[in-house]
Write a protein that holds these residues in place. Structure first.
Motif, PDB file in Angstrom:
ATOM      1  N   SER B  24       0.866  -1.260   0.015  1.00 13.46           N
ATOM      2  CA  SER B  24      -0.038   0.123  -0.043  1.00 13.46           C
ATOM      3  C   SER B  24       0.913   1.248   0.038  1.00 13.46           C
ATOM      4  CB  SER B  24      -0.891  -0.038   1.139  1.00 13.46           C
ATOM      5  OG  SER B  24      -0.281  -0.127   2.606  1.00 13.46           O
ATOM      6  N   ILE B 204      -4.782  -0.906 -11.693  1.00 12.87           N
ATOM      7  CA  ILE B 204      -4.885  -2.163 -10.964  1.00 12.87           C
ATOM      8  C   ILE B 204      -4.751  -1.886  -9.675  1.00 12.87           C
ATOM      9  CG2 ILE B 204      -4.357  -4.368 -10.989  1.00 12.87           C
ATOM     10  CD1 ILE B 204      -3.671  -4.192 -13.667  1.00 12.87           C
ATOM     11  N   HIS B 205      -3.513  -1.201  -9.370  1.00 15.40           N
ATOM     12  CA  HIS B 205      -3.329  -1.204  -7.792  1.00 15.40           C
ATOM     13  C   HIS B 205      -4.275  -0.204  -7.140  1.00 15.40           C
ATOM     14  CE1 HIS B 205      -0.602   0.162  -4.460  1.00 15.40           C
ATOM     15  NE2 HIS B 205      -0.450  -1.031  -4.485  1.00 15.40           N
ATOM     16  N   ARG B 206      -4.869   0.662  -7.818  1.00 19.41           N
ATOM     17  CA  ARG B 206      -5.718   1.606  -7.168  1.00 19.41           C
ATOM     18  C   ARG B 206      -7.164   1.069  -7.057  1.00 19.41           C
ATOM     19  NH1 ARG B 206      -3.677   7.927  -7.839  1.00 19.41           N
ATOM     20  NH2 ARG B 206      -1.812   7.433  -6.866  1.00 19.41           N
ATOM     21  N   SER B 207      -7.526   0.143  -8.098  1.00 21.88           N
ATOM     22  CA  SER B 207      -8.857  -0.636  -7.946  1.00 21.88           C
ATOM     23  C   SER B 207      -8.764  -1.427  -6.916  1.00 21.88           C
ATOM     24  CB  SER B 207      -9.222  -1.212  -9.248  1.00 21.88           C
ATOM     25  OG  SER B 207      -8.311  -0.931 -10.256  1.00 21.88           O
ATOM     26  N   ARG B 208      -7.725  -1.932  -6.573  1.00 23.56           N
ATOM     27  CA  ARG B 208      -7.830  -3.064  -5.174  1.00 23.56           C
ATOM     28  C   ARG B 208      -7.669  -2.154  -4.075  1.00 23.56           C
ATOM     29  NH1 ARG B 208      -5.065  -8.287  -6.788  1.00 23.56           N
ATOM     30  NH2 ARG B 208      -4.086  -7.924  -4.728  1.00 23.56           N
ATOM     31  N   ASN B 209      -6.927  -1.210  -3.950  1.00 24.62           N
ATOM     32  CA  ASN B 209      -6.787  -0.306  -2.595  1.00 24.62           C
ATOM     33  C   ASN B 209      -7.768   0.941  -3.142  1.00 24.62           C
ATOM     34  OD1 ASN B 209      -4.645  -1.594  -1.069  1.00 24.62           O
ATOM     35  ND2 ASN B 209      -4.165  -1.287  -3.125  1.00 24.62           N
ATOM     36  N   LYS B 210      -9.099   0.864  -2.776  1.00 24.88           N
ATOM     37  CA  LYS B 210      -9.865   1.854  -3.288  1.00 24.88           C
ATOM     38  C   LYS B 210      -9.741   3.209  -2.355  1.00 24.88           C
ATOM     39  CE  LYS B 210     -13.096   0.236  -5.927  1.00 24.88           C
ATOM     40  NZ  LYS B 210     -12.664   0.260  -7.216  1.00 24.88           N
TER      41      LYS B 210
ATOM     42  N   PRO C 179     -10.172   5.056 -10.294  1.00 22.28           N
ATOM     43  CA  PRO C 179      -8.843   4.390  -9.806  1.00 22.28           C
ATOM     44  C   PRO C 179      -7.590   4.887 -10.804  1.00 22.28           C
ATOM     45  CG  PRO C 179     -10.338   2.565 -10.006  1.00 22.28           C
ATOM     46  CD  PRO C 179     -10.802   3.830 -10.835  1.00 22.28           C
TER      47      PRO C 179
END
Lengths: 248, 214, 205
Positions: B24, B204-210, C179
């Protein structure tokens, strides 16, 4: 904490001295290795242009650089500089290899002052080849290589190219065997006139043409660089090629 | 750990320093540090990995050294002291690469030198090393170096696989694929695709860590 | 002269610092939110680049590279200090930035109020150090060529950041997936602009 000007000045002097000493020691320790790497690379390129260098075997050797130097000593029987009239300069054995480090400046000199290196190899079967360095510009930076000619100084027996920073997979393909193998058997002279080897676009576009090879697909500018490098640099050797070649 | 009174060497807090940047707190996708030059070396896996290791070594040791020096550095020449230490480390790395892995160092060319101005290095020194003890600073450096290296390696992996059909220089996409009309996507090897790939990784990273979304 | 012109044009469009080499990406991403600040940073980068590259060129030619010290006498002709070039370049960049900051503050307060906040950022901008390193690697023949390269690269960087800022000002009104908003889309846009700039590569100069 006290931070007077004296403190700052003393601090920076101590820092600079410490850093300088450490760096100098490390450089002294590593420089011989680095130079030996550079030298070995040139030698392996020269040998590669006549097909006498096998990267696989070299990487298996205990000391790669030592192995390359032994190969070089075994197969390269002569090296010399030639002047702009195509004459060999006597006693230039050692300088020929040194000149490789300075090719760009040498090709840029006015014609009458140029001293260009030539290497002669003899393989196990007694076949003799003349090897010429070439130097030019690709898309992103310099490209260079070695072309080996048969004793008629017309037919190409092999070529290697390398580059500083061409696009991997596109322009950088000039450093790989599929591109380089095409040069074998091509000829530099059309009758008595020097034409070099042109690089034509499209797979198979050069078939049947003794003075052309296929360009690397997607690497048009790099390929064009190879073409003008061969024409310019080997062109500078033309007096030598004409003088010592059998056909002309 | 021999000394029970002290905090253990790999306590939970210290482990967090090491692993945080891998997830994160990733320096590239979250802190937007150090994207600069190093991306240019990710067209192939091997230089990307060597670059990742070099950056890790530099961040770790510059953090360690500057953390050791932190109480003596005169604040007025702070930045230049940091630059000198980092530059010295980078020169060491550069010299070692030239001596021992000459082939790779040729491909990396000026980009090793540019580690100096990689914002990760200076950023971590300013943000962490100058205010913390050497050991945590060292771990923070290793963690951030690895977090950054991870992105480089991911990029190198996909760009080489899709762009040239090889990994580490070995062909991995079987010839039969090509026979059936598959062909390499040369576009992946061009510099702009590195940026687009980073964009996708951030996505991708941000869609998993909203919670990271802007 | 012709050569200088070709280096100049080439370094703006073909070898663009941002699109071809990713130099100065950190500040490029951070400061490209509005056209006005982007103009300021672009100007500052160009300015510092034009000052530092020729200075480093002279240092490289007469102090650092192999045989550069031969003007001191025969004994020094074989010294090779090139391993120090990195540290010298970065020191020159950092100190010139400092000097420029002081001079601008004293003599052009109006300009200072525009550039002031960016100058410290520039010391660690990869584009500046990258400029010096490329100058060294590409072996320019004289100071003129090196300066043309510096000016071209600076303007190329300026152009890139201003164009990006203009796009980002507009894109705030678009529905970008959450995102991807902010940094993500900026990367992708930079990539697309880079692709567009690649079409200049066919130009033979």
């Amino acid at each position: 904490m006290k931070q007077t000007n004296t403190y700052i000045i003393v601090y920076s002097i101590v820092l600079v001295v410490v850093v300088a000493v450490v760096l100098s020691l490390v450089t002294l320790w590593l420089t011989p290795r680095q130079q030996s790497n550079v030298q070995a690379e040139k030698m392996s390129d020269i040998l590669g242009s006549v097909g006498l260098y096998d990267a696989q075997k070299a990487s298996e050797a205990d000391d790669k650089n030592e192995y390359i130097k032994e190969l070089y000593a075994k197969y390269i029987i002569e090296s010399f500089l030639v002047d702009s009239k195509g004459n060999k300069i006597a006693g230039s054995e050692k300088e020929a290899f040194m000149a490789l480090g300075n090719l760009k400046a040498e090709f840029a000199k006015p014609e009458s002052e140029r001293r260009l290196p030539v290497f002669v190899s003899k393989n196990g079967a007694g076949q003799v080849n003349y090897i010429f360095p070439v130097y030019g510009a690709g898309l992103w930076g310099p490209i260079w290589g070695y072309i080996s000619l048969a004793t008629n100084l017309d037919t190409v027996d092999g070529a290697v190219f390398d580059h500083k920073g061409e696009t991997p997979g596109l322009g950088a393909e000039i450093a790989n065997p599929p591109f380089q193998k095409q040069f074998i058997g091509k000829s530099l002279f059309d009758g008595a006139s020097f034409v070099g080897i042109s690089v034509t676009k499209g797979v198979g576009s050069s078939s049947g043409n003794p003075h052309a090879v296929d360009a690397v697909s997607g690497g048009t500018i790099t390929s064009r660089g190879v073409q003008s490098m061969i024409k310019d640099c080997l062109g500078d050797y033309e007096p030598f090629l004409v003088k010592y070649g059998v056909k002309h | 750990m021999s000394n029970k009174d002290k905090e253990p060497l790999f306590s939970a807090k210290n482990m967090k320093l090491l692993t945080g940047p891998l997830g994160s707190g990733n320096p590239v996708t979250v802190q937007i540090l150090g994207i600069c030059s190093a991306l240019a070396v990710t067209a192939k896996l091997q230089p990307a990995l060597v670059m990742a290791l070099s950056v890790t070594v530099v961040t770790a040791f510059s953090n360690l050294i500057l953390s050791l020096m932190r109480n003596t550095i005169p604040s007025r020449i702070r930045i230049i002291v940091q630059l000198v230490v980092v530059a010295a480390l980078v020169i060491l790395v550069d010299q070692v690469l030239k001596a021992f892995v000459y082939d790779v160092s040729k491909q990396l060319s000026v980009f090793v030198g540019l580690i100096i101005t990689n914002c990760i290095v200076m950023g971590r020194i300013e943000a962490f090393a100058l205010g913390n003890k050497p050991w945590p600073a060292f771990l923070d450096g290793v963690g951030n170096g690895l977090g950054y290296g991870m992105i480089l390696v991911i990029l190198g992996f996909f760009r080489e696989l899709l762009g040239a059909g090889t990994l580490w220089g070995y062909r991995v996409i079987p010839e039969s694929f090509y026979a059936h009309g598959y062909s390499n996507n040369g576009l992946m090897l061009l510099p702009p695709m590195a940026l687009i790939c980073v964009g996708v990784i951030i996505w991708i990273h941000r869609s998993r860590n909203k919670n990271l979304c802007e | 002269m012709e050569n200088i012109l070709s280096i100049f044009v080439k370094s703006i469009f073909i070898d663009n610092m941002v699109f071809a080499f990713f130099f100065g990406m950190c500040s490029y991403i951070a400061v490209s939110k509005s056209v006005k600040t982007a103009m300021g940073l672009g100007l500052a980068v160009t300015f510092v680049m034009v000052v530092t590259v020729p200075v480093n060129y002279i240092l490289n030619k007469y102090v650092l590279s192999t045989g550069a010290l031969s003007w001191l006498g025969e004994r020094y002709a074989t010294i090779d200090l090139s391993f120090l070039s990195l540290i010298v370049f970065i020191a020159v960049v950092a100190s010139i930035v400092q000097i420029v900051e002081m001079v601008v503050e004293k003599f052009a307060p109006a300009l200072y109020s525009q550039l002031g906040i960016f100058l410290p950022l520039i010391a660690v901008n990869c584009a500046i150090l990258g400029g010096s390193l490329f100058m060294q690697e590409r072996d320019y023949l004289n100071v003129g060529e090196a300066s043309a390269f510096a000016l071209g690269s600076g303007i190329g960087w300026w152009l890139a950041i201003v164009a990006m800022a203009a796009i980002r000002e507009k894109i705030t009104y678009s529905h970008v997936p959450a995102p991807l908003r902010g940094v993500g889309i900026t990367f992708i846009l930079t990539g697309l602009m880079g692709l567009a700039f690649m079409s200049f590569m066919g130009i033979q100069l």
